[in-house]
Write an enzyme that holds these catalytic residues in place. Sequence first.
Site, PDB file in Angstrom:
ATOM      1  N   ARG A   1       0.853  -1.189   0.000  1.00 30.34           N
ATOM      2  CA  ARG A   1       0.000   0.000   0.000  1.00 30.34           C
ATOM      3  C   ARG A   1       0.890   1.240   0.000  1.00 30.34           C
ATOM      4  NH1 ARG A   1      -2.220   3.103   4.553  1.00 30.34           N
ATOM      5  NH2 ARG A   1      -3.950   4.341   3.749  1.00 30.34           N
TER       6      ARG A   1
ATOM      7  N   HIS B   1      -2.655  11.051   0.651  1.00 33.58           N
ATOM      8  CA  HIS B   1      -2.147  10.802   1.995  1.00 33.58           C
ATOM      9  C   HIS B   1      -1.506  12.117   2.466  1.00 33.58           C
ATOM     10  CE1 HIS B   1      -0.841   7.404   4.891  1.00 33.58           C
ATOM     11  NE2 HIS B   1      -0.530   8.537   5.485  1.00 33.58           N
TER      12      HIS B   1
ATOM     13  N   GLU C   1      -7.232   8.601   5.961  1.00 28.55           N
ATOM     14  CA  GLU C   1      -7.516   9.340   7.195  1.00 28.55           C
ATOM     15  C   GLU C   1      -7.848  10.807   6.954  1.00 28.55           C
ATOM     16  OE1 GLU C   1      -4.425   8.875  10.078  1.00 28.55           O
ATOM     17  OE2 GLU C   1      -4.606   6.701  10.133  1.00 28.55           O
TER      18      GLU C   1
ATOM     19  N   ASN D   1      -7.604   2.049   9.653  1.00 29.75           N
ATOM     20  CA  ASN D   1      -6.316   2.254  10.316  1.00 29.75           C
ATOM     21  C   ASN D   1      -6.571   2.283  11.810  1.00 29.75           C
ATOM     22  OD1 ASN D   1      -5.341   2.600   7.757  1.00 29.75           O
ATOM     23  ND2 ASN D   1      -4.664   4.711   8.038  1.00 29.75           N
TER      24      ASN D   1
ATOM     25  N   TYR E   1      -4.621   2.153  15.713  1.00 29.52           N
ATOM     26  CA  TYR E   1      -3.399   2.151  16.528  1.00 29.52           C
ATOM     27  C   TYR E   1      -3.672   1.997  18.019  1.00 29.52           C
ATOM     28  CZ  TYR E   1      -0.840   3.524  12.390  1.00 29.52           C
ATOM     29  OH  TYR E   1      -0.273   3.517  11.140  1.00 29.52           O
TER      30      TYR E   1
HETATM   31  C1  GBH Z   1      -1.399   7.270  10.621  1.00 27.91           C
HETATM   32  O1  GBH Z   1      -2.043   8.264  11.351  1.00 27.91           O
HETATM   33  C2  GBH Z   1      -0.948   7.833   9.318  1.00 27.91           C
HETATM   34  O2  GBH Z   1      -1.812   7.440   8.269  1.00 27.91           O
HETATM   35  C3  GBH Z   1       0.481   7.529   8.968  1.00 27.91           C
HETATM   36  O3  GBH Z   1       0.892   8.344   7.918  1.00 27.91           O
HETATM   37  C4  GBH Z   1       1.319   7.684  10.211  1.00 27.91           C
HETATM   38  O4  GBH Z   1       2.684   7.627   9.939  1.00 27.91           O
HETATM   39  C5  GBH Z   1       0.924   6.612  11.165  1.00 27.91           C
HETATM   40  O5  GBH Z   1      -0.457   6.622  11.395  1.00 27.91           O
HETATM   41  C6  GBH Z   1       1.640   6.672  12.501  1.00 27.91           C
HETATM   42  O6  GBH Z   1       1.362   7.850  13.177  1.00 27.91           O
HETATM   43  O7  GBH Z   1      -5.528  13.176  19.579  1.00 27.91           O
HETATM   44  O8  GBH Z   1      -4.334  14.738  18.210  1.00 27.91           O
HETATM   45  O9  GBH Z   1      -3.169  13.524  19.883  1.00 27.91           O
HETATM   46  C7  GBH Z   1      -2.084   8.138  12.725  1.00 27.91           C
HETATM   47  C8  GBH Z   1      -3.460   8.234  13.318  1.00 27.91           C
HETATM   48  C9  GBH Z   1      -4.780   9.574  14.749  1.00 27.91           C
HETATM   49  C10 GBH Z   1      -2.962   8.370  15.656  1.00 27.91           C
HETATM   50  C11 GBH Z   1      -4.734  10.541  15.895  1.00 27.91           C
HETATM   51  C12 GBH Z   1      -2.892   9.329  16.811  1.00 27.91           C
HETATM   52  C13 GBH Z   1      -4.086  10.858  18.211  1.00 27.91           C
HETATM   53  C14 GBH Z   1      -3.925  12.254  17.761  1.00 27.91           C
HETATM   54  N1  GBH Z   1      -3.459   9.054  14.489  1.00 27.91           N
HETATM   55  N2  GBH Z   1      -4.173   9.916  17.101  1.00 27.91           N
HETATM   56  S1  GBH Z   1      -4.284  13.503  18.943  1.00 27.91           S
END
Ligand code: GBH
Length: 472
Positions: free
Chosen positions: A82, A125, A170, A298, A300
């Site tokens: 991807r 992205h 996202e 996605n 985490y």
């Molecule tokens: C993804 O986003 C991205 O798609 C990718 O590019 C990136 O490298 C990867 O994850 C790792 O970070 O409440 O403002 O503190 C991450 C998704 C969503 C995870 C918001 C952290 C908390 C943000 N993120 N979340 S905040």
Amino acid sequence: MTHHLSQEFAWPKHFLFGSATAAAQIEGAGHLYGKEDSIWDAFARKEGAIAGGEDLEVAVDHYHRYREDVQLMRELGLDSYRFSTSWARVIPGGREVNAQGLDFYSRLVDELLENGILPWLTLYHWDLPQALEEQGGWTNRETAYKFVEYAEVVYNKLGDRVQHWTTFNEPLCSSLIGYAAGEHAPGRQEPKSALAAVHHQHLAHGLAAQRLRELGAQELGITLNLTNAVPNDPSDPVDQEAARRIDALWNRMYLDPLLKGSYPEDLLEDVSDYGLAELIQPGDLETIHQPLNFLGVNHYHDDNVSGHPLPHDQPVAVVPTDSAKSSPFVGSEYVTFPARDLPRTAMGWEVNPQGLRVLLNRLHRDYETLPALYITENGAAYTDVVSEEGSIEDHERSEYVLDHLDEVAHAIEDGVDVRGYFVWSLLDNFEWAWGYNKRFGIIYVDYQTQERIIKNSGRAYASLIAANRTMA
Ligand code: GBH
């Protein structure tokens, strides 16, 4: 290594094991071969925007090393890769098509296919051409129509070889974190603009999906970051209400228009001061509500949510970078995120693999028209050390990935239609506002020499893939 269900699970026949990256984070060649500024190039030049003060100019030089990188994918045994195309490379300055830039993606796709790896392409992205930001960026409805032109250009070049098309990665992050928190490009702290960005990206998705379908795209989808909003005290109505608000803004603001054709009523009320409803023109929601072949998820971490102020000595669960001076939680800025007693990654994010199973079941339960699901990102940053022998013994990352795969397997047993999993990320790379020192790769990159070393987590993932192939 601990025993894992995922290592011996009978994965569905065509289940895809892959890994993911994004153009801005890996390519480099920031201003070469006709590419011009994206909003991230411009943002990185602002004092204090990127933790280590770095830029995206060279990144991990994937533009020049893509052949080597495809060989590494092959060594890992990946079914699919991807990646994203860079709008600022394909249509620099938002004006004319840059044939040289497009050619790069054509070579990459050929290289993947020659090595038996399925290309999984994302159009956006986060790297809008800076020239379009100067015309208002995503606050400008016109940008949605520009996006369709860009999608069409990429499709016309690659549509004969790429089957899987994802419009956005996202959109929530590039809207709320880019336009409200200001922690991501374009670095604005304007909650109203953030919601305009939300709606215009929705529209861009719908218009592009229509157009790509007309042009013959087979497999169309979008990738969302979805996060369980868990009330800190499940029996406390104040925490329940806070969790409802975060769920509305973070999850349902995307899921509902895409899958049901309407914004959630409670969300519209929560953000009534920020002009979202006023932006919706007749027909917009029908446009946004396009049939999809897949939804990319996605995931985490979960969000542990409270409606009470945090005691000032209590650590928070979700840690925005220091540059975040403003809240991404438009209309619910008062909400807090108390830490739970869970292990954390180097990002400060809590590790709670069971959350993924909960999330997948929730999607299955709440959305009748749910298309096939793919986990398009899941992974973890840890502090990696290269041993004397030159290996990276990233046991925590291996466990993170396998634990999450176990939960995907459980979700499949529960009856959820999950068809693939992509580890974030193939390579260590530019972790946005955090710069290069948050390493998510299953392949280590020495940023001085650009040498790549497969980490132990990469090896663990590869052996799971190989074992599954033998069983099939
Ligand atoms: C993804 O986003 C991205 O798609 C990718 O590019 C990136 O490298 C990867 O994850 C790792 O970070 O409440 O403002 O503190 C991450 C998704 C969503 C995870 C918001 C952290 C908390 C943000 N993120 N979340 S905040």
